[in-house]
Motif scaffolding. Structure first.
Motif, PDB file in Angstrom:
ATOM      1  N   VAL A 275       0.839  -1.202   0.000  1.00  0.00           N
ATOM      2  CA  VAL A 275       0.000   0.000   0.000  1.00  0.00           C
ATOM      3  C   VAL A 275       0.872   1.249   0.000  1.00  0.00           C
ATOM      4  CG1 VAL A 275      -1.690   1.337   1.323  1.00  0.00           C
ATOM      5  CG2 VAL A 275      -1.972  -1.134   1.077  1.00  0.00           C
ATOM      6  N   ALA A 276       1.958   1.233   0.769  1.00  0.00           N
ATOM      7  CA  ALA A 276       2.864   2.377   0.806  1.00  0.00           C
ATOM      8  C   ALA A 276       3.439   2.664  -0.576  1.00  0.00           C
ATOM      9  CB  ALA A 276       3.990   2.118   1.806  1.00  0.00           C
ATOM     10  N   ALA A 277       3.780   1.624  -1.328  1.00  0.00           N
ATOM     11  CA  ALA A 277       4.301   1.815  -2.686  1.00  0.00           C
ATOM     12  C   ALA A 277       3.239   2.437  -3.591  1.00  0.00           C
ATOM     13  CB  ALA A 277       4.773   0.474  -3.249  1.00  0.00           C
ATOM     14  N   ALA A 319       1.627  13.664  10.450  1.00  0.00           N
ATOM     15  CA  ALA A 319       2.706  14.080   9.561  1.00  0.00           C
ATOM     16  C   ALA A 319       2.386  13.766   8.102  1.00  0.00           C
ATOM     17  CB  ALA A 319       4.013  13.399   9.979  1.00  0.00           C
ATOM     18  N   LEU A 320       1.813  12.593   7.852  1.00  0.00           N
ATOM     19  CA  LEU A 320       1.439  12.228   6.486  1.00  0.00           C
ATOM     20  C   LEU A 320       0.356  13.155   5.938  1.00  0.00           C
ATOM     21  CD1 LEU A 320       1.446   8.329   6.806  1.00  0.00           C
ATOM     22  CD2 LEU A 320       2.891   9.675   5.262  1.00  0.00           C
ATOM     23  N   ALA A 330       8.081   9.235   1.431  1.00  0.00           N
ATOM     24  CA  ALA A 330       8.737   7.931   1.451  1.00  0.00           C
ATOM     25  C   ALA A 330       9.335   7.632   2.813  1.00  0.00           C
ATOM     26  CB  ALA A 330       9.815   7.884   0.368  1.00  0.00           C
ATOM     27  N   GLU A 331       9.961   8.630   3.432  1.00  0.00           N
ATOM     28  CA  GLU A 331      10.582   8.426   4.740  1.00  0.00           C
ATOM     29  C   GLU A 331       9.541   8.091   5.799  1.00  0.00           C
ATOM     30  OE1 GLU A 331      13.497  10.829   7.904  1.00  0.00           O
ATOM     31  OE2 GLU A 331      13.006  11.694   5.953  1.00  0.00           O
ATOM     32  N   LEU A 332       8.425   8.811   5.793  1.00  0.00           N
ATOM     33  CA  LEU A 332       7.372   8.547   6.768  1.00  0.00           C
ATOM     34  C   LEU A 332       6.784   7.152   6.585  1.00  0.00           C
ATOM     35  CD1 LEU A 332       5.601  12.030   6.680  1.00  0.00           C
ATOM     36  CD2 LEU A 332       6.700  11.011   8.691  1.00  0.00           C
ATOM     37  N   LEU A 333       6.546   6.766   5.344  1.00  0.00           N
ATOM     38  CA  LEU A 333       5.969   5.450   5.078  1.00  0.00           C
ATOM     39  C   LEU A 333       6.942   4.336   5.436  1.00  0.00           C
ATOM     40  CD1 LEU A 333       4.202   6.194   1.659  1.00  0.00           C
ATOM     41  CD2 LEU A 333       3.091   5.839   3.871  1.00  0.00           C
TER      42      LEU A 333
END
Length: 385
Positions: A275-277, A319-320, A330-333
């Protein structure tokens, strides 16, 4: 996940004039959502027809800069670019269709045009537009006639609701008129305008419309999973489905729908990493269209839908929801632990919900169904509805 309807027979392709839609799945126009980036993302998961945000005909005819930008086809859409128009004046609607078909102001000739007669938003209905307009059946007829005539070989479809409320039902008249005027299909959302997006959609009127008209009927309302679509087809006999809120934060639903309508029981349950991708891909597409800051800002509205049911800390969620760059996203995920898809949220409503309320209408709107005059002041100058 194994579907309870895994033995369902495959649904044949939807034929709209010379346009074949296979599978018979349509992405519903959603303001601020179905922009080129989201349409591209959905198309990467499955075939079908992906309609742009609602475009107002007055704004298009007056060549409003924002509207001309909204109506641009995305790369790869040339063979199936689909536009939904909102209009209340037959002459303006006809001119807007001419611009799309003859002048190709979208950068390509559309393969399909849909007419919006289903919007229940008060700012629209209080001026006689959207789901209020089919009550004026002569005006409705004249608008459909103007669009079909101007579109020539481009198929024109109509989207509507059951009616204004339980006492002012319009969908059967709308279906018959649309058919008589040459519409290629009609979509019915199983709610009245006063219901907005509350409660549960009633699919029985979809079945009745299927029995009433000869053109294809598409069903819309509460399609949260692929098996909902199979059940709608089985219960109503509709020729295809139109999916709106069910794909919010779940563009892979179109892959599930393609599998379901091909007779397969395969369903997608992506892990958080997957899902993050997808989230990063979505934001990247928005950034390519709008610039990184604006694209990531636009992406914020999608975050809660993607994260629904996942275990994500409140600080990370906040934050997201304020992200402004792709690397930051990307860093948060990457900081969120991988986890299975939360099956508890399958079938749960997504997007806007609202309690029912009386429909705002122009004074005297219900008095004469055969009044052909366009409602005064109902034209909107900005696309997106």
């Amino acid at each position: 996940m194994t579907s309870t309807l895994e033995r369902a027979t495959a649904l044949p392709p939807l034929q709209l004039g010379g346009l074949t839609v296979d599978p018979a799945v349509v992405l519903a126009p959603m303001a601020g959502i179905t922009n080129p980036a989201f349409r591209t993302l959905c198309r990467e998961f499955g075939a079908g027809l992906y309609v742009c945000e609602m475009i107002t005909t007055r704004a298009l005819v007056e060549r409003n800069a924002k509207t001309l930008q909204m109506v641009q086809a995305a790369p790869g859409e040339a063979d199936a670019f689909s536009v939904q128009l909102y209009g209340v004046d037959p002459a303006t609607v006809g001119r807007a269709v001419e611009m799309l078909v003859d002048e190709q102001v979208a950068g390509t000739r559309p393969a399909h045009i849909d007419l919006n007669f289903g919007c229940p938003v008060p700012k629209v209905t209080r001026k006689g537009g959207g789901s209020a307009l089919p009550w004026r059946r002569v005006l409705f007829r004249d608008i459909v006639r103007a669009a079909v005539g101007a579109a020539r070989d481009v198929p024109v479809t109509v989207k509507t609701r059951i009616g204004i409320d339980a006492e002012h039902v319009t969908y059967l008249d709308a279906g018959r008129i649309a058919q008589d005027e040459g519409a290629a299909a009609i979509t019915l959302h199983g709610r009245t305008a006063d219901q907005l997006y509350s409660g549960t959609a009633d699919w029985a009127p979809i079945a009745r419309l299927v029995e009433t008209v000869d053109i294809p009927v598409l069903g819309n309302g509460d399609l949260w999973e692929a098996d909902d679509a199979l059940r709608m087809v089985a219960e109503t006999g509709c020729a295809g489905v139109v999916v709106g809120r069910g794909c919010l934060g779940r563009p892979w639903l179109f892959g599930d729908l393609a599998a379901a309508f091909a007779g397969s029981a395969r369903r997608t349950l992506p892990s958080f990493r997957e899902v993050a991708a997808i989230m990063h891909r979505h934001a990247t597409l928005l950034a390519a269209d709008q610039g990184e800051v604006h694209g990531c800002t636009d992406f914020r509205k999608h975050v809660a839908w993607y994260l629904k049911g996942f275990s994500v800390g409140s600080d990370v969620r906040r934050a997201l929801a304020m992200v402004s760059g792709l690397d930051e996203l990307a860093e948060l995920l990457d900081g969120v632990p991988d986890q299975p898809y939360p099956e508890a949220v399958l079938g749960a409503p997504r997007g806007r919900t609202s309690p029912p309320r009386p429909v705002a209408l122009p004074e005297g709107w219900l008095a004469d169904r055969d009044d052909p005059r366009p409602p005064a002041g109902a034209e909107m100058l900005v696309g997106g509805g």
